[in-house]
Each structure stands twice: as structure tokens, then as C-alpha cells.
Design an enzyme around this catalytic site. Structure first.
Site, PDB file in Angstrom:
ATOM      1  N   ASP A   1      32.706  34.584  40.827  1.00  0.00           N
ATOM      2  CA  ASP A   1      32.234  35.957  40.889  1.00  0.00           C
ATOM      3  C   ASP A   1      32.338  36.634  39.521  1.00  0.00           C
ATOM      4  O   ASP A   1      33.328  36.458  38.813  1.00  0.00           O
ATOM      5  CB  ASP A   1      33.134  36.692  41.909  1.00  0.00           C
TER       6      ASP A   1
ATOM      7  N   GLU B   1      28.489  33.143  38.374  1.00  0.00           N
ATOM      8  CA  GLU B   1      27.621  34.296  38.615  1.00  0.00           C
ATOM      9  C   GLU B   1      27.495  35.041  37.290  1.00  0.00           C
ATOM     10  O   GLU B   1      28.349  35.838  36.923  1.00  0.00           O
ATOM     11  CB  GLU B   1      28.215  35.226  39.689  1.00  0.00           C
TER      12      GLU B   1
HETATM   13  C1  NOJ Z   1      29.410  39.947  43.137  1.00  0.00           C
HETATM   14  C2  NOJ Z   1      29.440  39.636  44.599  1.00  0.00           C
HETATM   15  O1  NOJ Z   1      28.394  38.751  44.901  1.00  0.00           O
HETATM   16  C3  NOJ Z   1      29.311  40.957  45.317  1.00  0.00           C
HETATM   17  O2  NOJ Z   1      29.097  40.802  46.687  1.00  0.00           O
HETATM   18  C4  NOJ Z   1      30.553  41.766  45.038  1.00  0.00           C
HETATM   19  O3  NOJ Z   1      30.414  43.047  45.615  1.00  0.00           O
HETATM   20  C5  NOJ Z   1      30.779  41.933  43.534  1.00  0.00           C
HETATM   21  N1  NOJ Z   1      30.571  40.716  42.801  1.00  0.00           N
HETATM   22  C6  NOJ Z   1      32.192  42.373  43.278  1.00  0.00           C
HETATM   23  O4  NOJ Z   1      33.087  41.330  43.550  1.00  0.00           O
END
Ligand code: NOJ
Length: 512
Positions: free
Chosen positions: A204, A256
């Protein structure tokens, strides 16, 4: 390596299958694993299932070493891992390193320990501005709504205290990655799960770990990348990559990374794979898509990176709605899925994408559960529309998602009745069976899985490329213009064509 050409199915556990409460759970995933096995995918990625107060549905972790009771127990997790492995499915967990929950032991300790303490230094605490410190340290705006990225705490003695930084909600305080203990702790977390046998992680917010929170010239919180922050963030990932690589079994991670261009390329070499989000952002625009694909292919060819192709996930309105109204969106969503499955690299499919589910844009206000809704003063409806529980069977809600009489945590629309897995299974031409066939063909064709890639000339609004591996050659073509186009020579392997390729359709041709 398996992950260089894998098809990965993203499970959003709350919404996959519920054995009890109306919220999906781990036993539900075990019970319904066959649906995923039937899709012929190689792996699953589960959004977070660790202990969490669920301020952001699990992306606020209070204990990285245990399973949230909402989803089950560690024994359930172990069973799921064993069941998945027994069926040849790898398992990726979601790792959330940028922030913890405000209920994490470290944050609780930080608040109690007071300014200047080592415990506080694990997070990003600052004094406020103004004579009494009552103004946030900077004017940086939070992309999750609510104004500022800073929240003021009350000190242990009851007085108004310091402020802490959060890119997302106040319940998600950002960690201080300049503090070596943080990296040491995440190494411990990675090892804990890798020792259990997980195959890797989806990471993440991978490109935001270090940031200069004192900068005053950045209006949006998540643009706050420090000048040298990349270097330090890269060092973190290079370290954790070595940990990953020290395990046998080809463990992996997918970052990500929303950063673009050269910044993205930096992460594309740190991580085994990184999401190619430019493709997701291009929507239904041939020129933008071509540029996005070419960018990721440049990283692949020049840097040895492996792109992770994705157009649907739990943060983005579903393609079947996003790419066009009514059936147009559905056709485009299928064509997009075929496009992803034609590309070299790994492919991520989000649960429900295989069913052509629409985004549910008319959820009643009172059920909206995404923190963005309340934090935006009820102006931004957030991401619930793509998180509605899957329809499994039957003609009315919960469409077999939860036991009879149990309400799903988000209501499903009546239109899901035509899209249930049960109904689509019996129709050979259903969206589900088409996606299943496409994934199977990708596995069967070495050209699609691991062949070379070459753009072919095509008219405006049309994308065409060739994949080839020795004698196996497959041409992919998608028509994003509004008129039918002629097909190149070859036998149709998959695609809805009638002599020509109609708008909004894609095709695979072989043997030309
Ligand atoms: C990216 C995640 O995919 C999302 O769902 C989340 O709200 C944010 N990061 C914060 O962790």
C-alpha cells in the site's frame, strides 16, 4: 518467475462471501475458493485482514501479527493458505507500511509518552503554529477530505498538545520512516508472514513512505514527496526486497505506485512488480492507452521491470460503468480485460470484474461507509460503489452472499440478479465464461504469456499489437473508434467479431 506472467485475482474480503455476519470472512473465501480456481488464475491478493478498527476498512492496522475477528482467526487464515496452496493458488497479503491505526500499540504509546520521546518519533508529530500552537503546522490539505493532514492530540495531562500527520484519515497516523525502528519492525512483519508461507505482498502507498511534512508549498497531502525522500524510500524497498529474495519459493511484491514517469521507473526496479496505473487512468482513450502501455513497456525492456496491469480495484469505479453508459460500458470492460490479458507482465483482476458488475452509484446515503463520505462533508460519495458484495446465486439480495435473513454490509441492487455467478455459469457466452476462456487461453498460448511484444499499424482509435513466441503468434486488436474496422488476416481465437471488428470490442487472432 511465476509472477512475471501471473494472473492475480484481488479479493476484497468484506465483500467476497459471508458465512455469518453479512461481512465477508476467511471461511467464506475457503468455501468459495473454487470460483477462483475455475477462473484459472495463478494467485489471490487479499485486501487487509489484520486486526483493525476499520476506520478505512482494514487499511488502518492495529496489529500486523493477527487476524481481525471480523474476518476469523489465525487458524482460519492458516486453513485458507493451505487450501489455496493445495489448489495451486499463491497468496499475496496486503501490506500497509505508510501508516498504522491510531489504535496500534505504538501510537497509543506515542500519545502517552509525550513530546520529544522516542515513542513519538516513530510518527510525525510537530508543534502547532501560533502563540498557543492551535494552528496546524502547515496548510497541507488532506486528499481524503476533512481539510488538513494534521490532527491535534490531547496530551496525557489533558492539555491541547502536538499535531500528528496523516495522509489519509486521522485514524491512520503516518509512520516516520526516517526512524530505523520502523524499518526493523516491518522486516519483522514481513518475515512473520513469509515464514507462514505467504507468497508475497501487495504494498500500500509504496511511494509515499518518506516525505517532507514541513513543506509549505504542497496543497495536496499525497503530493508531499520529499526531495530526497525517494532515495530513502528506495533504500527501504531495496532492503525489504533482499528479505523477500532470501526466501525460497519465488516470493514477490507488487507496489502500489501512483508516481509517474521517471519516479515510477525508480520503483519499478525496486519491486518485483509495480502497478501500471497510467493504463487505469487512460480509461477508453486509444492514444492515452497506447502511451501508457508504451511507458510501462519501456520500463520492462530497458529496466527489466515487470508491469502489473490493472483497470479495476477497490478504490476505483468499476470499468463496466466508468467506461461508458449501459451495455457500452460492459463491452468496453470486457475488451479492457482482454487487453490486460494480452500484455506481457502480471494481470490483476478485481473480484466482480469477471462478472461485468456495474459500479453501484445509487447506494442510499445512510449506508455509505467509506470514510471519504463523512470527511468530505458528505459531498464525495467515496468508493463504496465498487465494494458491494458479490452476487452468487438466486433472484434477490443477498444473492447467496450471506446466510438467509442476514443483511450484507452494503445493499446490492436488484439488477445483480442477472449477473450472479450461478446464472452466468450456465450461459456459455456470459461475461464470466468469456473471461474464464480468456484467462485459460492466455495460459495456453506461450505468445500471450511470455512472447515478445510489437505494436502494429492501426487506424486512429484502434490499438493493435502482436505477441509471438516461436511458432505461436497472437494479434490483439481493440476498436475504440465509433466505426467497425477490418480485421487483419488470421483465425479468431477469442472475440465478438462479425467479419469486421465492431466498436468497443477486442479480438485475438492467431495463425496469420
Ligand atoms: C490505498 C488503498 O488501496 C486504499 O483503499 C486506502 O484507503 C489507502 N491506500 C490508504 O491506506
Amino acid at each position: 518467475m511465476w509472477w512475471q506472467e501471473a494472473v492475480v485475482y484481488q479479493i476484497y474480503p468484506r465483500s467476497y462471501f459471508s458465512t455469518g455476519t453479512g461481512v465477508g470472512d476467511l471461511r467464506g473465501i475457503i468455501e468459495r475458493l473454487d470460483h477462483i480456481v475455475d477462473l484459472c488464475v495463478d494467485a489471490i491478493w487479499m485486501s487487509p485482514v489484520y486486526c483493525s478498527p476499520h476506520a478505512d476498512h482494514g487499511y488502518d492496522v492495529s496489529d500486523y501479527f493477527d487476524i481481525d475477528p471480523l474476518f476469523g482467526t489465525m487458524a482460519d487464515f492458516d486453513d485458507l493458505l493451505a487450501a489455496a496452496h493445495a489448489r495451486g493458488l499463491r497468496v499475496l497479503l496486503d501490506m500497509v507500511p505508510n501508516h498504522t491505526s491510531d489504535q496500534h500499540a505504538w501510537f497509543i504509546e506515542a500519545v502517552q509518552a509525550g513530546p520529544g520521546s522516542a515513542a513519538r518519533d516513530r510518527y510525525l508529530f510537530r508543534d502547532g503554529r501560533g502563540p498557543d500552537g492551535s494552528l496546524p503546522p502547515t496548510d497541507t490539505v488532506c486528499s481524503f477530505g476533512g481539510g488538513t493532514v494534521w490532527t491535534r492530540i490531547t496530551e496525557a495531562d489533558g492539555t491541547p498538545g502536538q499535531w500528528y500527520f496523516h495522509l489519509f484519515t486521522p485514524e491512520q497516523p503516518d509512520l516516520n520512516w526516517a526512524q530505523p525502528q520502523v524499518l526493523a519492525e516491518f522486516e519483522r512483519i514481513w518475515r512473520f508472514w513469509l515464514d507462514k508461507g505467504v507468497d508475497g505482498f501487495r504494498v500500500d502507498v509504496a511511494d509515499h513512505l518518506t516525505k517532507d511534512v514541513d513543506r509549505t508549498d504542497m496543497p495536496e497531502g499525497n503530493q508531499l514527496l520529499e526531495h530526497d525522500g525517494h532515495n530513502r524510500t528506495h533504500q527501504v524497498w531495496q532492503h525489504l526486497r533482499r528479505v523477500l529474495d532470501s526466501y525460497d519459493g519465488q516470493r514477490t511484491a507488487v507496489g502500489e505506485v501512483w508516481a509517474r514517469g521517471a519516479e515510477h521507473a525508480g520503483y519499478a526496479v525496486d519491486f518485483p512488480t509495480t502497478f501500471a496505473f497510467d493504463v487505469l487512468k487512460a480509461d477508453w482513450d486509444a492514444a492515452k492507452l497506447r502511451a501508457a502501455i508504451s511507458g510501462a513497456m519501456w520500463e520492462r525492456d530497458e529496466l527489466g521491470a515487470t508491469p502489473a496491469w490493472v483497470v479495476d480495484n477497490h478504490d476505483t469505479p468499476r470499468t463496466a460503468t466508468r467506461l461508458g453508459p449501459g451495455q457500452t460500458g460492459v463491452h468496453r470492460s470486457l475488451a479492457m480485460t482482454q487487453l490486460l490479458l494480452s500484455l506481457p507482465g502480471s494481470v490483476y483482476l478485481y473480484q466482480g470484474q469477471e462478472l461485468g458488475l456495474p459500479n453501484v452509484d445509487d447506494l442510499p446515503d445512510e449506508v455509505l461507509a467509506d470514510p471519504i463520505w463523512a470527511r468530505s462533508d458528505f459531498t464525495d460519495r467515496g468508493r463504496d460503489g465498487c465494494r458491494v458484495p458479490l452476487p452468487w446465486s438466486g433472484d434477490e439480495p443477498s444473492f447467496g452472499f450471506a446466510p438467509p435473513g442476514v443483511k450484507p454490509w452494503l445493499p446490492q441492487p436488484a439488477a445483480f440478479a442477472d449477473l450472479t455467478i450461478e446464472r452466468q455459469r450456465t450461459n456459455p457466452d456470459s461475461f464470466l465464461n468469456t473471461v474464464r476462456k480468456l484467462v485459460r487461453l492466455r495460459h495456453e498460448h506461450p505468445a500471450l504469456r511470455c512472447g515478445s511484444f510489437r505494436w502494429l499499424d492501426s487506424p486512429d482509435g484502434v490499438l493493435a499489437f502482436e505477441r509471438s513466441c516461436e511458432a505461436d503468434r497472437v494479434v490483439f486488436m481493440v476498436n475504440m473508434s465509433d466505426t467497425p474496422v477490418s480485421l487483419p488476416a488470421g483465425t479468431v481465437v477469442a472475440g465478438d467479431v462479425r467479419g469486421q471488428l465492431p466498436p468497443d470490442r477486442a479480438v485475438w487472432l492467431a495463425g496469420a
